[in-house]
Design a protein around this motif. Structure first.
Motif, PDB file in Angstrom:
ATOM      1  N   LEU A 321       3.392 -10.283   4.235  1.00 36.20           N
ATOM      2  CA  LEU A 321       3.783  -9.304   3.223  1.00 36.20           C
ATOM      3  C   LEU A 321       4.654  -8.208   3.839  1.00 36.20           C
ATOM      4  N   ALA A 322       5.414  -7.518   2.975  1.00 36.84           N
ATOM      5  CA  ALA A 322       6.414  -6.557   3.436  1.00 36.84           C
ATOM      6  C   ALA A 322       6.060  -5.143   2.997  1.00 36.84           C
ATOM      7  N   VAL A 331       6.441  -0.225  -5.929  1.00 39.50           N
ATOM      8  CA  VAL A 331       5.844  -1.095  -6.946  1.00 39.50           C
ATOM      9  C   VAL A 331       5.559  -2.471  -6.348  1.00 39.50           C
ATOM     10  N   LEU A 332       4.514  -3.101  -6.844  1.00 38.51           N
ATOM     11  CA  LEU A 332       4.181  -4.475  -6.484  1.00 38.51           C
ATOM     12  C   LEU A 332       4.554  -5.406  -7.631  1.00 38.51           C
ATOM     13  N   PRO A 333       4.904  -6.642  -7.349  1.00 38.60           N
ATOM     14  CA  PRO A 333       5.182  -7.597  -8.427  1.00 38.60           C
ATOM     15  C   PRO A 333       3.884  -8.063  -9.087  1.00 38.60           C
ATOM     16  N   THR A 334       3.184  -7.118  -9.723  1.00 42.47           N
ATOM     17  CA  THR A 334       1.833  -7.390 -10.225  1.00 42.47           C
ATOM     18  C   THR A 334       1.798  -8.530 -11.233  1.00 42.47           C
ATOM     19  N   GLU A 335       2.737  -8.535 -12.168  1.00 42.79           N
ATOM     20  CA  GLU A 335       2.694  -9.547 -13.238  1.00 42.79           C
ATOM     21  C   GLU A 335       2.854 -10.950 -12.673  1.00 42.79           C
ATOM     22  N   SER A 336       3.787 -11.129 -11.768  1.00 39.88           N
ATOM     23  CA  SER A 336       3.985 -12.464 -11.194  1.00 39.88           C
ATOM     24  C   SER A 336       2.767 -12.884 -10.375  1.00 39.88           C
ATOM     25  N   ASN A 405      -5.324  -4.724 -13.223  1.00 36.43           N
ATOM     26  CA  ASN A 405      -5.352  -3.543 -12.355  1.00 36.43           C
ATOM     27  C   ASN A 405      -6.163  -3.806 -11.090  1.00 36.43           C
ATOM     28  N   GLU A 406      -7.223  -4.577 -11.255  1.00 36.73           N
ATOM     29  CA  GLU A 406      -8.045  -4.940 -10.103  1.00 36.73           C
ATOM     30  C   GLU A 406      -7.247  -5.791  -9.120  1.00 36.73           C
ATOM     31  N   LEU A 407      -6.455  -6.694  -9.662  1.00 37.11           N
ATOM     32  CA  LEU A 407      -5.611  -7.546  -8.825  1.00 37.11           C
ATOM     33  C   LEU A 407      -4.554  -6.718  -8.095  1.00 37.11           C
ATOM     34  N   PHE A 410      -6.140  -4.907  -5.182  1.00 38.77           N
ATOM     35  CA  PHE A 410      -6.447  -5.861  -4.114  1.00 38.77           C
ATOM     36  C   PHE A 410      -5.194  -6.200  -3.301  1.00 38.77           C
ATOM     37  N   ASN A 411      -4.097  -6.456  -3.997  1.00 44.85           N
ATOM     38  CA  ASN A 411      -2.863  -6.810  -3.311  1.00 44.85           C
ATOM     39  C   ASN A 411      -2.249  -5.627  -2.573  1.00 44.85           C
ATOM     40  N   MET A 412      -2.452  -4.407  -3.090  1.00 46.42           N
ATOM     41  CA  MET A 412      -1.978  -3.234  -2.369  1.00 46.42           C
ATOM     42  C   MET A 412      -2.733  -3.075  -1.055  1.00 46.42           C
ATOM     43  N   LEU A 413      -4.019  -3.374  -1.079  1.00 43.88           N
ATOM     44  CA  LEU A 413      -4.813  -3.325   0.147  1.00 43.88           C
ATOM     45  C   LEU A 413      -4.299  -4.349   1.158  1.00 43.88           C
ATOM     46  N   LYS A 414      -3.948  -5.533   0.678  1.00 47.49           N
ATOM     47  CA  LYS A 414      -3.404  -6.563   1.561  1.00 47.49           C
ATOM     48  C   LYS A 414      -2.080  -6.112   2.191  1.00 47.49           C
ATOM     49  N   VAL A 415      -1.232  -5.475   1.382  1.00 49.46           N
ATOM     50  CA  VAL A 415       0.061  -5.008   1.885  1.00 49.46           C
ATOM     51  C   VAL A 415      -0.128  -3.958   2.978  1.00 49.46           C
ATOM     52  N   VAL A 416      -1.100  -3.041   2.773  1.00 48.29           N
ATOM     53  CA  VAL A 416      -1.346  -1.983   3.755  1.00 48.29           C
ATOM     54  C   VAL A 416      -1.869  -2.568   5.070  1.00 48.29           C
ATOM     55  N   LEU A 417      -2.650  -3.638   4.993  1.00 45.29           N
ATOM     56  CA  LEU A 417      -3.227  -4.249   6.190  1.00 45.29           C
ATOM     57  C   LEU A 417      -2.279  -5.241   6.874  1.00 45.29           C
ATOM     58  N   ALA A 418      -1.221  -5.613   6.185  1.00 43.11           N
ATOM     59  CA  ALA A 418      -0.309  -6.634   6.710  1.00 43.11           C
ATOM     60  C   ALA A 418       0.218  -6.332   8.114  1.00 43.11           C
TER      61      ALA A 418
END
Length: 464
Positions: A321-322, A331-336, A405-407, A410-418
């Motif tokens: 992740l970037a 912003v994250l591509p949340t919808e996709s 929103n939960e998703l 979760f993905n924002m946490l992944k991006v921060v840890l990347a």
């Protein structure tokens, strides 16, 4: 080439050229060369002999075709450049001639990159079926190491008389390496105290030599071969000599295997490797039932092997992740991501498919709705879409919509840890090199703008 690839090729090729000049070598082996963007640029712009090795016959064919077209444009640019240099040498003082040569090379560089962009559409037509394809305890940011003309002139003049590179934007290897990186050499080979007159004479000799070089002096040979850590290079390259091994975004295990080949082969004097696709790495301790000794992608260094370290596929996917791109776009591509997550549930519950060798790919932007997205995905996965009515698809969408929103969280946490996971993988490779007795210096160099190219760290090393 697109803007991202142009940025990567231009930045990496300057560093490779500086390393090659520093080591006094002219041969480059580009592993995972793909369509040959880096290879052809190194060959034409820096007069290096490059062997581009890729596992795909389609890519090799595309690289040959692209190189053939590129040479036509290159010859025309070189002819004009030589004429301009000759005129300036006759009409202007020596210092003025040096400046004009720099401008001339910069123009050729710019036009070559522009020509690459123009040829991209032709490559896609010709090969429509092809698959396109980071110290000694601290990071070195080479993006901030824009060197002075004097430092670069000293470096190159010490290594090869015909390899002088007069470029304001060139990388200086001396600025990247620590002061004690390389063993001292005799003054007869590297005279650091040249008088001003001799410096000027070398500059002019370099300009004239470059201007008079044959159009065909640069050589780039695309080859097809599947590279492993045990690959015998002499079986592929018959005229193998002292060289530098490079790789721009080599996928999965190819990046660690590049380092293994480098440490094992005496002919390879330096390496510059930028890896990617961490999710494709093999892990020794991921499957406890299959911990057999072998050459795994991770871990490489002795310490992590002794500790039995394992990341797992999810962590390795996270490393891809970037963070910088998300920080810039806010912003994250949340919808996709949501579409993809619900699709996974549908495939598992309705078709009983847990794993598949097929990939959905980037079809979100081509879909008009969630139903359209699911149906296109099922076709790509070769699953029977007729057994799934639109109402059933929308039922899944409505069932999980409240968890979007939960998703996102979760993905924002992944991006921060990347970056943490990526640094673990990179330091593993660096420590592997630090353990080898035949390595004079090794480090991680931040080579690219992480917003343009998230996998921006190069593993760089020199042999003793």
């Amino acid at each position: 080439m697109n803007d991202k690839k142009s940025h990567e090729v231009e930045m990496m090729s300057e560093l490779i050229d500086s390393i090659a000049n520093f080591c006094g070598i002219k041969q480059v082996i580009d592993l995972g060369s793909g369509k040959g963007y880096l290879s052809s640029f190194l060959s034409m712009q820096y007069n290096l002999k490059v062997y581009g090795i890729d596992s795909s016959n389609t890519n090799t064919y595309g690289a040959n075709e692209r190189n053939r077209k590129l040479k036509k444009h290159w010859r025309a640019y070189q002819s004009r450049a030589r004429a301009n240099v000759r005129g300036q040498v006759l009409e202007e003082p020596k210092d003025r001639a040096v400046q004009d040569e720099m401008k001339c090379r910069a123009n050729i560089n710019e036009k070559l990159l522009s020509t690459n962009n123009n040829l991209l559409s032709q490559d896609q037509m010709a090969c429509s079926d092809s698959v396109p394809l980071e110290i000694t305890g601290a990071f070195t940011d080479s993006a901030m190491l824009k060197t002075s003309k004097q430092t670069e002139t000293h470096l190159v003049a010490q290594t090869q008389s015909d390899g002088n590179k007069i470029s304001e934007n060139a990388f200086s290897l001396l600025n990247i390496l620590p002061a004690d990186a390389v063993e001292a050499v005799s003054s007869s080979k590297y005279n650091m105290e040249l008088c001003e007159e001799e410096k000027e004479q070398r500059k002019m000799a370099s300009i004239k030599a470059k201007a008079s070089k044959s159009n065909d002096s640069n050589i780039y040979l695309p080859l097809t071969s599947y590279i492993t850590a045990e690959t015998e290079l002499r079986d592929i390259i018959t005229d193998l000599e002292d060289c530098i091994m490079v790789g721009l975004h080599t996928c999965g295990d190819l990046a660690p295997n590049t380092l293994r080949i480098f440490t094992a082969k005496p002919e390879i004097k330096a390496v510059c490797s930028v890896g990617c696709c961490y999710h494709l790495l093999t892990e020794e301790f991921e499957n406890q039932k299959d911990c057999s000794p072998g050459l795994w992608g991770f871990p490489m260094c002795r310490y992590l092997k002794e500790e039995g370290w394992c990341c797992g596929r999810n962590a390795r996917m996270t490393a891809c992740l970037a963070l910088e791109r998300v920080a810039v776009s806010q912003v994250l591509p949340t919808e996709s991501l949501f579409y993809r997550a619900v699709l996974q549930v549908i495939i598992e519950e309705c078709y009983g498919v847990i794993k598949s060798d097929r990939h959905v790919g980037k079809i979100f932007s081509k879909s008009s709705s969630f139903v359209d997205y699911v149906r296109k995905s099922l076709k790509k996965l070769e699953l029977d879409e007729s057994k799934l009515p639109d109402s059933c698809i929308m039922d899944y969408y409505e069932k999980y919509k409240h968890r979007m929103n939960e998703l996102e969280a979760f993905n924002m946490l992944k991006v921060v840890l990347a970056p943490c996971i990526e640094v673990l993988l990179l330091l593993d490779r660096l420590c592997y090199l630090k353990e080898k007795d035949n390595i004079a210096w090794s480090g991680l160099v931040k080579l690219f703008d992480p917003v343009k190219s998230p996998r921006c760290y190069a593993v760089v090393a020199l042999k003793k």
